[in-house]
Design a protein around this motif. Sequence first.
Motif, PDB file in Angstrom:
ATOM      1  N   MET A  51     -12.507 -36.199  -3.017  1.00 28.56           N
ATOM      2  CA  MET A  51     -13.367 -36.403  -4.168  1.00 28.56           C
ATOM      3  C   MET A  51     -12.845 -35.656  -5.398  1.00 28.56           C
ATOM      4  O   MET A  51     -12.104 -34.698  -5.286  1.00 28.56           O
ATOM      5  CB  MET A  51     -14.796 -35.938  -3.858  1.00 28.56           C
ATOM      6  CG  MET A  51     -15.483 -36.761  -2.799  1.00 28.56           C
ATOM      7  SD  MET A  51     -17.193 -36.250  -2.634  1.00 28.56           S
ATOM      8  CE  MET A  51     -17.672 -37.246  -1.230  1.00 28.56           C
ATOM      9  N   GLN A  52     -13.283 -36.104  -6.576  1.00 27.02           N
ATOM     10  CA  GLN A  52     -12.850 -35.507  -7.813  1.00 27.02           C
ATOM     11  C   GLN A  52     -14.057 -35.009  -8.588  1.00 27.02           C
ATOM     12  O   GLN A  52     -15.140 -35.539  -8.488  1.00 27.02           O
ATOM     13  CB  GLN A  52     -12.098 -36.544  -8.659  1.00 27.02           C
ATOM     14  CG  GLN A  52     -10.884 -37.118  -7.931  1.00 27.02           C
ATOM     15  CD  GLN A  52     -10.181 -38.133  -8.789  1.00 27.02           C
ATOM     16  OE1 GLN A  52     -10.341 -38.151  -9.993  1.00 27.02           O
ATOM     17  NE2 GLN A  52      -9.379 -38.961  -8.162  1.00 27.02           N
ATOM     18  N   GLY A  53     -13.849 -33.977  -9.422  1.00 29.39           N
ATOM     19  CA  GLY A  53     -14.924 -33.455 -10.243  1.00 29.39           C
ATOM     20  C   GLY A  53     -15.695 -32.369  -9.522  1.00 29.39           C
ATOM     21  O   GLY A  53     -15.815 -32.357  -8.306  1.00 29.39           O
ATOM     22  N   LEU A  54     -16.264 -31.454 -10.288  1.00 29.89           N
ATOM     23  CA  LEU A  54     -16.935 -30.296  -9.715  1.00 29.89           C
ATOM     24  C   LEU A  54     -18.127 -30.688  -8.863  1.00 29.89           C
ATOM     25  O   LEU A  54     -18.313 -30.199  -7.750  1.00 29.89           O
ATOM     26  CB  LEU A  54     -17.388 -29.369 -10.854  1.00 29.89           C
ATOM     27  CG  LEU A  54     -18.018 -28.040 -10.430  1.00 29.89           C
ATOM     28  CD1 LEU A  54     -17.029 -27.237  -9.596  1.00 29.89           C
ATOM     29  CD2 LEU A  54     -18.446 -27.252 -11.655  1.00 29.89           C
ATOM     30  N   LEU A  55     -18.949 -31.611  -9.382  1.00 29.64           N
ATOM     31  CA  LEU A  55     -20.131 -32.013  -8.626  1.00 29.64           C
ATOM     32  C   LEU A  55     -19.740 -32.677  -7.320  1.00 29.64           C
ATOM     33  O   LEU A  55     -20.332 -32.423  -6.270  1.00 29.64           O
ATOM     34  CB  LEU A  55     -20.972 -32.982  -9.470  1.00 29.64           C
ATOM     35  CG  LEU A  55     -21.615 -32.394 -10.719  1.00 29.64           C
ATOM     36  CD1 LEU A  55     -22.251 -33.494 -11.539  1.00 29.64           C
ATOM     37  CD2 LEU A  55     -22.642 -31.345 -10.347  1.00 29.64           C
ATOM     38  N   LEU A  56     -18.732 -33.529  -7.382  1.00 29.56           N
ATOM     39  CA  LEU A  56     -18.348 -34.255  -6.179  1.00 29.56           C
ATOM     40  C   LEU A  56     -17.598 -33.363  -5.210  1.00 29.56           C
ATOM     41  O   LEU A  56     -17.630 -33.575  -4.004  1.00 29.56           O
ATOM     42  CB  LEU A  56     -17.509 -35.476  -6.555  1.00 29.56           C
ATOM     43  CG  LEU A  56     -18.248 -36.467  -7.443  1.00 29.56           C
ATOM     44  CD1 LEU A  56     -17.374 -37.671  -7.749  1.00 29.56           C
ATOM     45  CD2 LEU A  56     -19.539 -36.910  -6.795  1.00 29.56           C
ATOM     46  N   SER A  79     -32.017 -35.608   1.605  1.00 32.02           N
ATOM     47  CA  SER A  79     -31.777 -36.280   0.336  1.00 32.02           C
ATOM     48  C   SER A  79     -30.874 -37.496   0.499  1.00 32.02           C
ATOM     49  O   SER A  79     -29.862 -37.465   1.193  1.00 32.02           O
ATOM     50  CB  SER A  79     -31.131 -35.317  -0.661  1.00 32.02           C
ATOM     51  OG  SER A  79     -30.839 -35.989  -1.865  1.00 32.02           O
ATOM     52  N   ARG A  80     -31.231 -38.590  -0.207  1.00 34.87           N
ATOM     53  CA  ARG A  80     -30.384 -39.787  -0.158  1.00 34.87           C
ATOM     54  C   ARG A  80     -29.092 -39.596  -0.939  1.00 34.87           C
ATOM     55  O   ARG A  80     -28.194 -40.439  -0.858  1.00 34.87           O
ATOM     56  CB  ARG A  80     -31.147 -41.011  -0.649  1.00 34.87           C
ATOM     57  CG  ARG A  80     -31.629 -40.957  -2.087  1.00 34.87           C
ATOM     58  CD  ARG A  80     -32.315 -42.268  -2.476  1.00 34.87           C
ATOM     59  NE  ARG A  80     -32.959 -42.158  -3.768  1.00 34.87           N
ATOM     60  CZ  ARG A  80     -34.241 -41.853  -3.958  1.00 34.87           C
ATOM     61  NH1 ARG A  80     -35.002 -41.608  -2.909  1.00 34.87           N
ATOM     62  NH2 ARG A  80     -34.756 -41.787  -5.164  1.00 34.87           N
ATOM     63  N   GLY A 111     -39.792 -42.062  -5.979  1.00 32.45           N
ATOM     64  CA  GLY A 111     -39.434 -40.945  -6.838  1.00 32.45           C
ATOM     65  C   GLY A 111     -38.001 -40.519  -6.664  1.00 32.45           C
ATOM     66  O   GLY A 111     -37.230 -41.114  -5.907  1.00 32.45           O
ATOM     67  N   HIS A 112     -37.626 -39.452  -7.383  1.00 31.84           N
ATOM     68  CA  HIS A 112     -36.290 -38.890  -7.321  1.00 31.84           C
ATOM     69  C   HIS A 112     -35.962 -38.420  -5.908  1.00 31.84           C
ATOM     70  O   HIS A 112     -36.853 -38.043  -5.135  1.00 31.84           O
ATOM     71  CB  HIS A 112     -36.174 -37.659  -8.234  1.00 31.84           C
ATOM     72  CG  HIS A 112     -36.339 -37.952  -9.679  1.00 31.84           C
ATOM     73  ND1 HIS A 112     -35.293 -38.013 -10.559  1.00 31.84           N
ATOM     74  CD2 HIS A 112     -37.457 -38.187 -10.413  1.00 31.84           C
ATOM     75  CE1 HIS A 112     -35.748 -38.262 -11.769  1.00 31.84           C
ATOM     76  NE2 HIS A 112     -37.052 -38.383 -11.708  1.00 31.84           N
ATOM     77  N   MET A 166     -25.429 -23.647  -6.900  1.00 33.82           N
ATOM     78  CA  MET A 166     -25.130 -24.909  -7.574  1.00 33.82           C
ATOM     79  C   MET A 166     -25.774 -26.057  -6.826  1.00 33.82           C
ATOM     80  O   MET A 166     -25.649 -26.160  -5.607  1.00 33.82           O
ATOM     81  CB  MET A 166     -23.623 -25.131  -7.664  1.00 33.82           C
ATOM     82  CG  MET A 166     -23.233 -26.391  -8.389  1.00 33.82           C
ATOM     83  SD  MET A 166     -21.447 -26.565  -8.547  1.00 33.82           S
ATOM     84  CE  MET A 166     -21.353 -28.091  -9.486  1.00 33.82           C
ATOM     85  N   GLN A 167     -26.471 -26.893  -7.566  1.00 33.51           N
ATOM     86  CA  GLN A 167     -27.118 -28.039  -6.962  1.00 33.51           C
ATOM     87  C   GLN A 167     -26.699 -29.327  -7.658  1.00 33.51           C
ATOM     88  O   GLN A 167     -26.323 -29.320  -8.829  1.00 33.51           O
ATOM     89  CB  GLN A 167     -28.640 -27.903  -7.034  1.00 33.51           C
ATOM     90  CG  GLN A 167     -29.234 -26.847  -6.123  1.00 33.51           C
ATOM     91  CD  GLN A 167     -30.741 -26.941  -6.078  1.00 33.51           C
ATOM     92  OE1 GLN A 167     -31.390 -27.343  -7.027  1.00 33.51           O
ATOM     93  NE2 GLN A 167     -31.312 -26.553  -4.934  1.00 33.51           N
ATOM     94  N   ILE A 168     -26.783 -30.434  -6.918  1.00 30.28           N
ATOM     95  CA  ILE A 168     -26.521 -31.761  -7.465  1.00 30.28           C
ATOM     96  C   ILE A 168     -27.819 -32.542  -7.430  1.00 30.28           C
ATOM     97  O   ILE A 168     -28.442 -32.685  -6.376  1.00 30.28           O
ATOM     98  CB  ILE A 168     -25.459 -32.510  -6.645  1.00 30.28           C
ATOM     99  CG1 ILE A 168     -24.136 -31.748  -6.616  1.00 30.28           C
ATOM    100  CG2 ILE A 168     -25.224 -33.909  -7.222  1.00 30.28           C
ATOM    101  CD1 ILE A 168     -23.099 -32.373  -5.707  1.00 30.28           C
ATOM    102  N   THR A 169     -28.238 -33.053  -8.574  1.00 31.55           N
ATOM    103  CA  THR A 169     -29.403 -33.922  -8.621  1.00 31.55           C
ATOM    104  C   THR A 169     -28.945 -35.374  -8.507  1.00 31.55           C
ATOM    105  O   THR A 169     -27.759 -35.684  -8.627  1.00 31.55           O
ATOM    106  CB  THR A 169     -30.173 -33.749  -9.936  1.00 31.55           C
ATOM    107  OG1 THR A 169     -29.352 -34.212 -11.020  1.00 31.55           O
ATOM    108  CG2 THR A 169     -30.549 -32.290 -10.160  1.00 31.55           C
ATOM    109  N   GLU A 170     -29.887 -36.254  -8.293  1.00 28.31           N
ATOM    110  CA  GLU A 170     -29.553 -37.679  -8.218  1.00 28.31           C
ATOM    111  C   GLU A 170     -28.967 -38.159  -9.544  1.00 28.31           C
ATOM    112  O   GLU A 170     -28.011 -38.929  -9.578  1.00 28.31           O
ATOM    113  CB  GLU A 170     -30.805 -38.477  -7.856  1.00 28.31           C
ATOM    114  CG  GLU A 170     -30.516 -39.874  -7.359  1.00 28.31           C
ATOM    115  CD  GLU A 170     -31.732 -40.534  -6.728  1.00 28.31           C
ATOM    116  OE1 GLU A 170     -31.557 -41.541  -6.029  1.00 28.31           O
ATOM    117  OE2 GLU A 170     -32.863 -40.043  -6.932  1.00 28.31           O
TER     118      GLU A 170
END
Length: 428
Positions: A4-9, A219-220, A260-261, A270-274
Amino acid sequence: MCPMQGLLLMLACCILLGQTGGQQSAAAPAPIYQSFTPGSLNGSLNSAARIQGSSQGSSVQWSASIPPQGESASSAARPSQSQNLCTQPGSTSLPWGILAIKADQGSTLPPRTDHVMVCMVSTGVLASSPLFSQNNWSGCPREDPSDPGGCALTWSSPTDNQGVFRPRATYAAAVMAAKPGIVPGVQGVIPNGTDFYVIPADVSTGTIDPSSKALGGKSRIRAYSVCEGRLRGLQAQESGNNPPRPPWRMVVFVDVAATGHAAPIGTSVMQITEADWFQTATGFREGGQPPDVLVVAPAGDNASSMAFPAAFKQVLAVGACNCQGAPVKGYAGTKGRPDILAPGKSVVVPNIQQSGSVSGTKVWEGSSAAAAYVAGAAARLWSAYSKCNANEIRQALVAGQSKDSSIPPRLDLQQATQHLSSIGCGKQ
Protein backbone atom coordinates in the motif's frame (compact mmCIF):
# COMPACT_ATOMS: atom_id res chain seq x y z
CA MET A 1 6.55 -5.86 2.46
CA CYS A 2 3.32 -3.92 2.46
CA PRO A 3 2.27 -2.85 -1.08
CA MET A 4 0.00 0.00 0.00
CA GLN A 5 0.96 3.63 -0.50
CA GLY A 6 0.41 6.72 1.63
CA LEU A 7 0.50 7.18 5.38
CA LEU A 8 -3.12 6.26 6.00
CA LEU A 9 -2.92 3.15 3.88
CA MET A 10 0.37 2.14 5.43
CA LEU A 11 -1.37 2.12 8.79
CA ALA A 12 -4.22 0.08 7.36
CA CYS A 13 -1.70 -2.33 5.87
CA CYS A 14 0.03 -2.80 9.18
CA ILE A 15 -3.34 -3.55 10.74
CA LEU A 16 -4.28 -5.99 8.02
CA LEU A 17 -0.88 -7.46 7.13
CA GLY A 18 -1.09 -11.04 5.98
CA GLN A 19 -4.78 -11.12 5.12
CA THR A 20 -4.74 -9.96 1.52
CA GLY A 21 -3.63 -13.19 -0.11
CA GLY A 22 -6.34 -15.03 -1.99
CA GLN A 23 -7.24 -18.65 -2.27
CA GLN A 24 -8.34 -20.00 -5.62
CA SER A 25 -11.66 -21.81 -5.73
CA ALA A 26 -13.18 -24.20 -8.03
CA ALA A 27 -34.83 -3.98 -2.81
CA ALA A 28 -36.19 -0.78 -4.32
CA PRO A 29 -36.03 2.98 -3.84
CA ALA A 30 -33.16 5.07 -2.63
CA PRO A 31 -32.77 7.99 -0.26
CA ILE A 32 -31.05 11.39 0.07
CA TYR A 33 -28.98 11.35 -3.07
CA GLN A 34 -25.80 13.12 -4.00
CA SER A 35 -24.74 14.90 -7.15
CA PHE A 36 -21.22 14.39 -8.43
CA THR A 37 -19.10 17.27 -9.68
CA PRO A 38 -15.98 16.21 -11.63
CA GLY A 39 -12.85 17.32 -9.87
CA SER A 40 -14.47 17.68 -6.45
CA LEU A 41 -13.53 14.33 -4.99
CA ASN A 42 -11.62 15.61 -1.96
CA GLY A 43 -13.73 15.76 1.14
CA SER A 44 -16.05 13.65 3.22
CA LEU A 45 -19.84 13.65 3.05
CA ASN A 46 -21.41 15.37 0.12
CA SER A 47 -24.45 16.79 1.88
CA ALA A 48 -23.67 20.25 0.56
CA ALA A 49 -23.69 18.95 -3.02
CA ARG A 50 -27.06 17.20 -2.81
CA ILE A 51 -29.83 18.71 -4.86
CA GLN A 52 -33.58 18.57 -4.59
CA GLY A 53 -35.17 16.26 -7.14
CA SER A 54 -38.47 14.51 -7.61
CA SER A 55 -39.53 11.79 -9.99
CA GLN A 56 -43.19 11.86 -9.08
CA GLY A 57 -45.45 11.58 -12.08
CA SER A 58 -42.64 10.63 -14.43
CA SER A 59 -43.56 8.51 -17.42
CA VAL A 60 -40.20 8.32 -19.14
CA GLN A 61 -39.95 5.45 -21.64
CA TRP A 62 -36.71 3.49 -21.80
CA SER A 63 -36.79 1.75 -25.15
CA ALA A 64 -33.74 0.06 -26.59
CA SER A 65 -32.45 1.73 -29.72
CA ILE A 66 -31.69 0.00 -32.99
CA PRO A 67 -27.97 -0.87 -33.20
CA PRO A 68 -25.91 1.16 -35.69
CA GLN A 69 -25.45 -0.40 -39.09
CA GLY A 70 -22.67 -2.97 -39.11
CA GLU A 71 -23.02 -4.03 -35.49
CA SER A 72 -23.72 -7.65 -34.76
CA ALA A 73 -26.75 -7.38 -32.49
CA SER A 74 -29.39 -10.00 -33.14
CA SER A 75 -32.67 -8.51 -34.34
CA ALA A 76 -34.45 -11.12 -32.26
CA ALA A 77 -32.54 -10.22 -29.12
CA ARG A 78 -32.77 -6.42 -29.37
CA PRO A 79 -36.24 -4.89 -29.64
CA SER A 80 -37.13 -2.30 -32.23
CA GLN A 81 -36.76 1.37 -31.47
CA SER A 82 -40.45 1.72 -30.61
CA GLN A 83 -40.72 -1.43 -28.48
CA ASN A 84 -40.91 -1.01 -24.74
CA LEU A 85 -38.39 -3.12 -22.83
CA CYS A 86 -41.14 -4.04 -20.38
CA THR A 87 -42.62 -6.32 -23.03
CA GLN A 88 -39.47 -8.43 -23.32
CA PRO A 89 -40.08 -12.03 -22.21
CA GLY A 90 -37.85 -12.81 -19.25
CA SER A 91 -37.22 -16.52 -19.82
CA THR A 92 -36.21 -16.69 -23.48
CA SER A 93 -34.41 -13.43 -24.22
CA LEU A 94 -31.66 -11.32 -22.80
CA PRO A 95 -32.46 -9.60 -19.50
CA TRP A 96 -34.15 -6.27 -20.07
CA GLY A 97 -31.40 -4.61 -18.05
CA ILE A 98 -28.69 -5.80 -20.44
CA LEU A 99 -30.62 -4.35 -23.37
CA ALA A 100 -31.38 -1.12 -21.52
CA ILE A 101 -27.77 -0.31 -20.67
CA LYS A 102 -26.64 -1.44 -24.15
CA ALA A 103 -24.41 -4.28 -22.95
CA ASP A 104 -25.79 -6.85 -25.41
CA GLN A 105 -24.32 -8.17 -28.65
CA GLY A 106 -24.33 -4.71 -30.20
CA SER A 107 -21.78 -3.40 -27.70
CA THR A 108 -18.35 -2.57 -29.08
CA LEU A 109 -16.73 -3.26 -25.70
CA PRO A 110 -14.72 -6.48 -25.20
CA PRO A 111 -16.86 -9.16 -23.50
CA ARG A 112 -14.14 -9.93 -20.93
CA THR A 113 -12.16 -7.63 -18.67
CA ASP A 114 -8.38 -7.41 -18.60
CA HIS A 115 -6.49 -6.17 -15.54
CA VAL A 116 -9.61 -4.84 -13.87
CA MET A 117 -10.50 -6.50 -10.56
CA VAL A 118 -13.99 -6.38 -9.06
CA CYS A 119 -13.75 -6.52 -5.28
CA MET A 120 -17.11 -7.54 -3.81
CA VAL A 121 -17.90 -6.59 -0.22
CA SER A 122 -20.99 -8.72 0.22
CA THR A 123 -21.90 -12.22 1.35
CA GLY A 124 -20.05 -15.35 0.27
CA VAL A 125 -20.66 -16.37 -3.35
CA LEU A 126 -21.29 -19.69 -5.09
CA ALA A 127 -18.07 -19.41 -7.07
CA SER A 128 -18.14 -23.09 -8.14
CA SER A 129 -21.38 -22.73 -10.14
CA PRO A 130 -21.16 -23.33 -13.92
CA LEU A 131 -22.69 -19.85 -14.21
CA PHE A 132 -19.33 -18.41 -13.18
CA SER A 133 -16.84 -20.83 -14.76
CA GLN A 134 -15.43 -18.12 -17.04
CA ASN A 135 -14.46 -15.88 -14.11
CA ASN A 136 -11.28 -15.88 -12.03
CA TRP A 137 -12.15 -16.16 -8.33
CA SER A 138 -10.27 -15.51 -5.14
CA GLY A 139 -11.18 -14.05 -1.78
CA CYS A 140 -10.25 -13.00 1.71
CA PRO A 141 -8.65 -15.98 3.53
CA ARG A 142 -10.23 -17.44 6.64
CA GLU A 143 -9.23 -15.98 9.95
CA ASP A 144 -6.83 -18.10 11.97
CA PRO A 145 -6.94 -18.06 15.80
CA SER A 146 -3.26 -17.18 15.87
CA ASP A 147 -3.69 -14.45 13.23
CA PRO A 148 -7.08 -12.72 13.58
CA GLY A 149 -6.53 -10.48 10.57
CA GLY A 150 -8.39 -12.48 7.94
CA CYS A 151 -12.11 -12.85 7.34
CA ALA A 152 -14.31 -14.79 9.72
CA LEU A 153 -16.76 -15.92 7.03
CA THR A 154 -16.18 -18.20 4.05
CA TRP A 155 -15.99 -16.27 0.79
CA SER A 156 -16.62 -19.14 -1.65
CA SER A 157 -20.04 -20.26 -0.41
CA PRO A 158 -23.39 -18.51 0.08
CA THR A 159 -23.80 -20.49 3.31
CA ASP A 160 -21.84 -18.84 6.10
CA ASN A 161 -19.95 -20.44 8.97
CA GLN A 162 -23.08 -20.55 11.10
CA GLY A 163 -25.05 -22.39 8.41
CA VAL A 164 -27.06 -19.33 7.39
CA PHE A 165 -27.85 -19.21 3.67
CA ARG A 166 -27.08 -15.77 2.20
CA PRO A 167 -27.28 -15.83 -1.63
CA ARG A 168 -27.10 -12.07 -2.19
CA ALA A 169 -23.54 -11.92 -3.54
CA THR A 170 -24.37 -14.75 -5.95
CA TYR A 171 -27.21 -12.66 -7.33
CA ALA A 172 -24.88 -9.67 -7.70
CA ALA A 173 -22.20 -11.78 -9.39
CA ALA A 174 -24.83 -13.08 -11.83
CA VAL A 175 -25.84 -9.53 -12.74
CA MET A 176 -22.19 -8.61 -13.27
CA ALA A 177 -20.75 -11.69 -14.96
CA ALA A 178 -23.06 -14.69 -15.35
CA LYS A 179 -22.17 -16.90 -18.31
CA PRO A 180 -24.76 -16.80 -21.12
CA GLY A 181 -26.73 -19.94 -21.93
CA ILE A 182 -26.51 -21.63 -18.53
CA VAL A 183 -29.77 -20.37 -17.03
CA PRO A 184 -32.33 -19.00 -19.52
CA GLY A 185 -32.93 -15.29 -19.00
CA VAL A 186 -29.74 -14.78 -16.98
CA GLN A 187 -26.66 -13.08 -18.44
CA GLY A 188 -24.08 -10.78 -16.91
CA VAL A 189 -22.90 -7.38 -18.04
CA ILE A 190 -19.46 -8.99 -18.63
CA PRO A 191 -20.51 -12.22 -20.41
CA ASN A 192 -17.02 -13.68 -20.79
CA GLY A 193 -15.97 -12.99 -17.23
CA THR A 194 -13.78 -10.88 -14.98
CA ASP A 195 -11.46 -11.18 -11.97
CA PHE A 196 -13.39 -11.28 -8.69
CA TYR A 197 -12.07 -10.88 -5.17
CA VAL A 198 -14.69 -11.54 -2.49
CA ILE A 199 -14.82 -10.05 0.99
CA PRO A 200 -17.58 -11.89 2.89
CA ALA A 201 -19.35 -9.41 5.13
CA ASP A 202 -22.48 -8.55 7.04
CA VAL A 203 -24.29 -6.56 4.33
CA SER A 204 -26.18 -4.44 6.88
CA THR A 205 -22.95 -3.04 8.35
CA GLY A 206 -19.99 -4.16 6.23
CA THR A 207 -18.44 -5.99 9.18
CA ILE A 208 -16.02 -8.72 8.09
CA ASP A 209 -15.14 -10.01 11.55
CA PRO A 210 -17.61 -10.17 14.43
CA SER A 211 -14.78 -10.39 16.95
CA SER A 212 -13.00 -7.44 18.49
CA LYS A 213 -9.81 -9.53 18.60
CA ALA A 214 -8.84 -8.42 15.11
CA LEU A 215 -7.11 -5.07 14.87
CA GLY A 216 -9.61 -2.69 13.37
CA GLY A 217 -12.44 -4.47 15.16
CA LYS A 218 -15.80 -4.51 13.42
CA SER A 219 -15.25 -1.53 11.15
CA ARG A 220 -16.05 -2.00 7.46
CA ILE A 221 -12.93 0.05 6.72
CA ARG A 222 -11.13 -3.26 7.17
CA ALA A 223 -13.06 -4.64 4.20
CA TYR A 224 -12.05 -1.71 2.00
CA SER A 225 -8.43 -2.08 3.07
CA VAL A 226 -8.42 -5.79 2.25
CA CYS A 227 -9.64 -4.89 -1.25
CA GLU A 228 -6.89 -2.34 -1.71
CA GLY A 229 -4.24 -4.63 -0.31
CA ARG A 230 -5.19 -7.17 -2.96
CA LEU A 231 -4.96 -4.55 -5.70
CA ARG A 232 -1.55 -3.28 -4.60
CA GLY A 233 -0.30 -6.84 -4.39
CA LEU A 234 -1.34 -7.55 -7.99
CA GLN A 235 0.31 -4.34 -9.14
CA ALA A 236 3.54 -5.22 -7.32
CA GLN A 237 3.61 -8.67 -8.92
CA GLU A 238 3.56 -7.17 -12.40
CA SER A 239 5.82 -4.17 -11.87
CA GLY A 240 8.65 -4.11 -14.38
CA ASN A 241 6.92 -6.36 -16.91
CA ASN A 242 8.40 -6.13 -20.38
CA PRO A 243 6.52 -5.38 -22.53
CA PRO A 244 4.39 -3.43 -20.07
CA ARG A 245 0.78 -4.48 -19.61
CA PRO A 246 -2.16 -2.33 -18.54
CA PRO A 247 -1.90 -1.65 -14.81
CA TRP A 248 -4.33 -3.40 -12.51
CA ARG A 249 -7.30 -1.25 -11.55
CA MET A 250 -10.16 -1.95 -9.17
CA VAL A 251 -13.92 -1.48 -9.00
CA VAL A 252 -15.14 -1.95 -5.42
CA PHE A 253 -18.76 -3.12 -5.19
CA VAL A 254 -19.80 -2.36 -1.61
CA ASP A 255 -23.10 -4.20 -1.16
CA VAL A 256 -23.81 -2.38 2.07
CA ALA A 257 -26.55 0.11 2.96
CA ALA A 258 -25.73 1.07 6.53
CA THR A 259 -27.32 3.78 8.64
CA GLY A 260 -24.14 5.58 9.65
CA HIS A 261 -20.38 6.00 9.49
CA ALA A 262 -18.05 3.07 10.06
CA ALA A 263 -16.05 3.10 13.26
CA PRO A 264 -12.47 4.38 12.80
CA ILE A 265 -9.60 1.91 12.82
CA GLY A 266 -6.09 2.36 14.12
CA THR A 267 -4.48 3.16 17.42
CA SER A 268 -4.74 5.95 19.96
CA VAL A 269 -1.85 7.63 18.16
CA MET A 270 -3.32 7.50 14.66
CA GLN A 271 -6.72 6.55 13.37
CA ILE A 272 -8.30 6.16 9.93
CA THR A 273 -11.88 7.26 9.45
CA GLU A 274 -14.11 6.10 6.61
CA ALA A 275 -13.82 9.56 5.04
CA ASP A 276 -10.00 9.32 5.26
CA TRP A 277 -9.99 6.01 3.43
CA PHE A 278 -12.19 7.17 0.58
CA GLN A 279 -10.30 10.42 0.13
CA THR A 280 -6.94 8.67 0.01
CA ALA A 281 -7.81 5.50 -1.89
CA THR A 282 -9.81 7.19 -4.65
CA GLY A 283 -7.53 10.20 -5.15
CA PHE A 284 -4.27 10.77 -6.97
CA ARG A 285 -1.51 8.63 -5.51
CA GLU A 286 2.14 9.24 -4.68
CA GLY A 287 4.13 10.58 -7.59
CA GLY A 288 0.99 11.92 -9.23
CA GLN A 289 -0.21 8.48 -10.31
CA PRO A 290 -3.86 8.68 -11.41
CA PRO A 291 -6.75 7.29 -9.34
CA ASP A 292 -7.15 3.56 -9.88
CA VAL A 293 -9.98 2.74 -7.46
CA LEU A 294 -13.68 3.30 -8.22
CA VAL A 295 -16.17 2.58 -5.44
CA VAL A 296 -19.80 1.75 -6.25
CA ALA A 297 -22.53 1.32 -3.63
CA PRO A 298 -26.33 1.20 -3.40
CA ALA A 299 -27.90 4.46 -2.33
CA GLY A 300 -30.20 2.43 -0.11
CA ASP A 301 -33.89 1.58 0.05
CA ASN A 302 -35.00 4.09 2.66
CA ALA A 303 -36.57 7.16 1.08
CA SER A 304 -35.81 9.39 4.07
CA SER A 305 -32.02 9.12 4.33
CA MET A 306 -28.91 8.32 2.33
CA ALA A 307 -27.30 4.98 3.06
CA PHE A 308 -23.62 4.60 3.92
CA PRO A 309 -21.11 4.37 2.35
CA ALA A 310 -23.02 5.84 -0.63
CA ALA A 311 -23.35 9.09 1.33
CA PHE A 312 -19.65 9.81 0.77
CA LYS A 313 -19.13 11.81 -2.39
CA GLN A 314 -16.19 9.68 -3.48
CA VAL A 315 -18.64 6.77 -3.79
CA LEU A 316 -20.78 6.38 -6.91
CA ALA A 317 -24.28 6.16 -5.41
CA VAL A 318 -26.68 4.04 -7.44
CA GLY A 319 -30.46 4.15 -7.45
CA ALA A 320 -32.86 1.69 -9.06
CA CYS A 321 -35.09 2.31 -12.06
CA ASN A 322 -37.72 0.21 -13.78
CA CYS A 323 -37.99 -1.02 -17.36
CA GLN A 324 -39.46 2.33 -18.42
CA GLY A 325 -36.34 4.12 -17.19
CA ALA A 326 -38.16 5.85 -14.34
CA PRO A 327 -36.96 5.71 -10.72
CA VAL A 328 -38.77 3.03 -8.76
CA LYS A 329 -41.59 4.04 -6.47
CA GLY A 330 -40.32 5.86 -3.42
CA TYR A 331 -37.78 8.24 -4.95
CA ALA A 332 -40.19 11.16 -5.04
CA GLY A 333 -39.91 13.43 -2.04
CA THR A 334 -36.32 12.59 -1.14
CA LYS A 335 -33.88 15.38 -0.32
CA GLY A 336 -31.73 14.75 -3.36
CA ARG A 337 -31.02 12.13 -5.95
CA PRO A 338 -28.53 9.38 -6.81
CA ASP A 339 -25.54 9.90 -9.09
CA ILE A 340 -26.94 7.36 -11.53
CA LEU A 341 -29.87 5.03 -12.10
CA ALA A 342 -29.60 1.45 -13.28
CA PRO A 343 -31.99 -1.49 -13.65
CA GLY A 344 -33.24 -2.45 -10.20
CA LYS A 345 -36.79 -3.62 -10.77
CA SER A 346 -37.73 -7.15 -11.92
CA VAL A 347 -34.07 -8.14 -12.25
CA VAL A 348 -33.92 -11.85 -13.11
CA VAL A 349 -31.26 -13.83 -11.23
CA PRO A 350 -30.57 -17.56 -10.75
CA ASN A 351 -32.62 -19.17 -7.99
CA ILE A 352 -29.70 -20.55 -5.98
CA GLN A 353 -30.46 -23.33 -3.51
CA GLN A 354 -28.53 -23.95 -0.31
CA SER A 355 -27.38 -27.26 -1.82
CA GLY A 356 -25.57 -25.29 -4.53
CA SER A 357 -27.99 -26.21 -7.30
CA VAL A 358 -29.93 -23.73 -9.41
CA SER A 359 -33.70 -24.07 -9.65
CA GLY A 360 -34.81 -21.74 -12.39
CA THR A 361 -34.85 -18.01 -11.77
CA LYS A 362 -36.22 -15.48 -9.35
CA VAL A 363 -36.56 -11.70 -9.17
CA TRP A 364 -34.12 -9.53 -7.23
CA GLU A 365 -34.95 -5.87 -6.74
CA GLY A 366 -33.54 -2.73 -5.16
CA SER A 367 -30.59 -0.40 -5.28
CA SER A 368 -28.14 -3.25 -4.60
CA ALA A 369 -29.22 -4.93 -7.84
CA ALA A 370 -28.81 -1.60 -9.64
CA ALA A 371 -25.35 -1.09 -8.12
CA ALA A 372 -24.30 -4.53 -9.40
CA TYR A 373 -25.20 -3.41 -12.93
CA VAL A 374 -23.10 -0.28 -12.54
CA ALA A 375 -20.11 -2.14 -11.05
CA GLY A 376 -20.10 -4.64 -13.92
CA ALA A 377 -20.45 -1.87 -16.49
CA ALA A 378 -17.62 0.11 -14.91
CA ALA A 379 -15.27 -2.87 -15.01
CA ARG A 380 -16.07 -3.67 -18.64
CA LEU A 381 -15.73 -0.05 -19.73
CA TRP A 382 -12.48 0.48 -17.83
CA SER A 383 -10.97 -2.64 -19.32
CA ALA A 384 -11.54 -1.28 -22.82
CA TYR A 385 -10.25 2.19 -21.90
CA SER A 386 -7.29 1.27 -19.75
CA LYS A 387 -5.56 4.64 -20.14
CA CYS A 388 -8.46 6.41 -18.43
CA ASN A 389 -8.37 6.94 -14.67
CA ALA A 390 -11.10 6.22 -12.14
CA ASN A 391 -12.45 9.77 -12.22
CA GLU A 392 -12.80 9.68 -16.01
CA ILE A 393 -14.59 6.33 -15.89
CA ARG A 394 -16.97 7.75 -13.32
CA GLN A 395 -17.66 10.83 -15.41
CA ALA A 396 -18.37 8.61 -18.42
CA LEU A 397 -20.84 6.46 -16.49
CA VAL A 398 -22.92 9.47 -15.46
CA ALA A 399 -22.83 10.95 -18.97
CA GLY A 400 -26.18 9.43 -19.93
CA GLN A 401 -28.94 11.99 -20.23
CA SER A 402 -32.51 11.70 -18.98
CA LYS A 403 -35.47 13.18 -20.80
CA ASP A 404 -36.60 14.59 -17.46
CA SER A 405 -34.10 16.91 -15.75
CA SER A 406 -35.39 15.90 -12.33
CA ILE A 407 -34.31 12.30 -12.95
CA PRO A 408 -30.64 11.27 -12.59
CA PRO A 409 -28.72 9.99 -15.61
CA ARG A 410 -29.33 6.36 -16.52
CA LEU A 411 -26.56 3.86 -17.09
CA ASP A 412 -25.80 3.71 -20.82
CA LEU A 413 -22.58 2.01 -21.96
CA GLN A 414 -22.90 3.39 -25.48
CA GLN A 415 -22.96 6.98 -24.24
CA ALA A 416 -20.18 6.22 -21.75
CA THR A 417 -18.00 4.94 -24.58
CA GLN A 418 -18.69 8.03 -26.66
CA HIS A 419 -17.79 10.25 -23.71
CA LEU A 420 -14.41 8.60 -23.17
CA SER A 421 -13.62 8.86 -26.87
CA SER A 422 -14.50 12.57 -26.83
CA ILE A 423 -12.27 13.48 -23.86
CA GLY A 424 -9.22 11.80 -25.32
CA CYS A 425 -8.39 9.17 -22.72
CA GLY A 426 -8.17 6.03 -24.73
CA LYS A 427 -7.42 2.39 -25.16
CA GLN A 428 -4.12 0.72 -24.31
